[in-house]
Write an enzyme that holds these catalytic residues in place. Structure first.
Site, PDB file in Angstrom:
ATOM      1  N   CYS A  90      -2.309   4.922   6.498  1.00  0.00           N
ATOM      2  CA  CYS A  90      -3.764   4.948   6.625  1.00  0.00           C
ATOM      3  C   CYS A  90      -4.167   5.224   8.077  1.00  0.00           C
ATOM      4  CB  CYS A  90      -4.348   3.628   6.150  1.00  0.00           C
ATOM      5  SG  CYS A  90      -4.099   2.311   7.332  1.00  0.00           S
ATOM      6  N   CYS A 123      -2.551  -3.468   8.262  1.00  0.00           N
ATOM      7  CA  CYS A 123      -2.253  -2.160   8.865  1.00  0.00           C
ATOM      8  C   CYS A 123      -1.641  -2.387  10.259  1.00  0.00           C
ATOM      9  CB  CYS A 123      -3.511  -1.320   8.973  1.00  0.00           C
ATOM     10  SG  CYS A 123      -4.492  -1.272   7.461  1.00  0.00           S
ATOM     11  N   ASP A 127       2.348   2.568   2.485  1.00  0.00           N
ATOM     12  CA  ASP A 127       2.336   3.274   3.768  1.00  0.00           C
ATOM     13  C   ASP A 127       3.638   3.030   4.524  1.00  0.00           C
ATOM     14  OD1 ASP A 127      -0.131   4.196   3.180  1.00  0.00           O
ATOM     15  OD2 ASP A 127      -1.210   2.725   4.372  1.00  0.00           O
ATOM     16  N   CYS A 154       0.822  -1.212   0.000  1.00  0.00           N
ATOM     17  CA  CYS A 154       0.000   0.000   0.000  1.00  0.00           C
ATOM     18  C   CYS A 154       0.853   1.257   0.000  1.00  0.00           C
ATOM     19  CB  CYS A 154      -0.940   0.000   1.212  1.00  0.00           C
ATOM     20  SG  CYS A 154      -0.068   0.040   2.777  1.00  0.00           S
TER      21      CYS A 154
HETATM   22 FE1  FES Z   1      -1.543   0.494   4.302  1.00  0.00          FE
HETATM   23 FE2  FES Z   1      -3.331   0.480   6.262  1.00  0.00          FE
HETATM   24  S1  FES Z   1      -3.708   0.591   4.128  1.00  0.00           S
HETATM   25  S2  FES Z   1      -1.194   0.276   6.404  1.00  0.00           S
END
Ligand code: FES
Length: 158
Positions: A65, A109, A38, A36
């Protein structure tokens, strides 16, 4: 149940705890998810209690997120007083604390928080003389070798 989780996560996000760089940290770890994109960085400060090394404080910075931020906020609270070994054994659903178990779609996450914690426990000592580094700065610089990209195991969400 997912809606309850999201309500609790929203509440946690309204006043996230322990956000920001820790100037006197003993250790820091940064991880990024290739899935993702992140990223999360966690700082730890240790102390000694009853002859044992325990976590005194934890803080984090997130480029991620809302769930990762909410879980990191909970996790940094519940890490206080844990030994490095106890902290290392915490699973994403434990790190989420009062948020409750993570819905299947959000497990990764929590795993980002778990990996950031493990990275901080393995940790490098923060370089306090280096210019202040931020996650956003890391992303722009693109060349940081300090960020560990971790493939998150999404098999738990199947
Ligand atoms: Fe990437 Fe939550 S969507 S850590």
């Amino acid at each position: 149940m997912e809606k309850d989780f999201e309500d609790r996560a929203r509440q946690a996000l309204a006043q996230p705890k322990n956000v920001g760089e820790m100037n006197d940290a003993d250790s820091v770890g940064t991880v990024g998810s290739p899935d993702c994109g992140d990223m999360l960085r966690m700082w730890l400060k240790f102390t000694e209690k009853d002859g044992k090394k325990v976590i005194d404080r934890a803080s984090f910075q997130a480029f991620g997120c809302q769930t990762a931020i909410a879980v990191a906020s909970m996790a940094t609270e519940l890490l206080k007083g844990k030994t490095p070994e106890e902290a290392r054994n915490l699973k994403p659903n434990e790190l989420s604390g009062e948020l409750g178990p993570l819905p299947p779609m959000k497990i990764h996450c929590g795993q980002l928080v778990e990996q950031a914690l493990k990275s901080a426990l393995d940790g490098t000592e923060p370089d306090t003389k280096a210019p202040v580094e931020t996650l956003a700065g890391n992303l722009q610089a693109r060349s940081s070798g300090k960020i560990k990209i971790v493939p998150l195991d999404d098999s738990a969400s199947d």
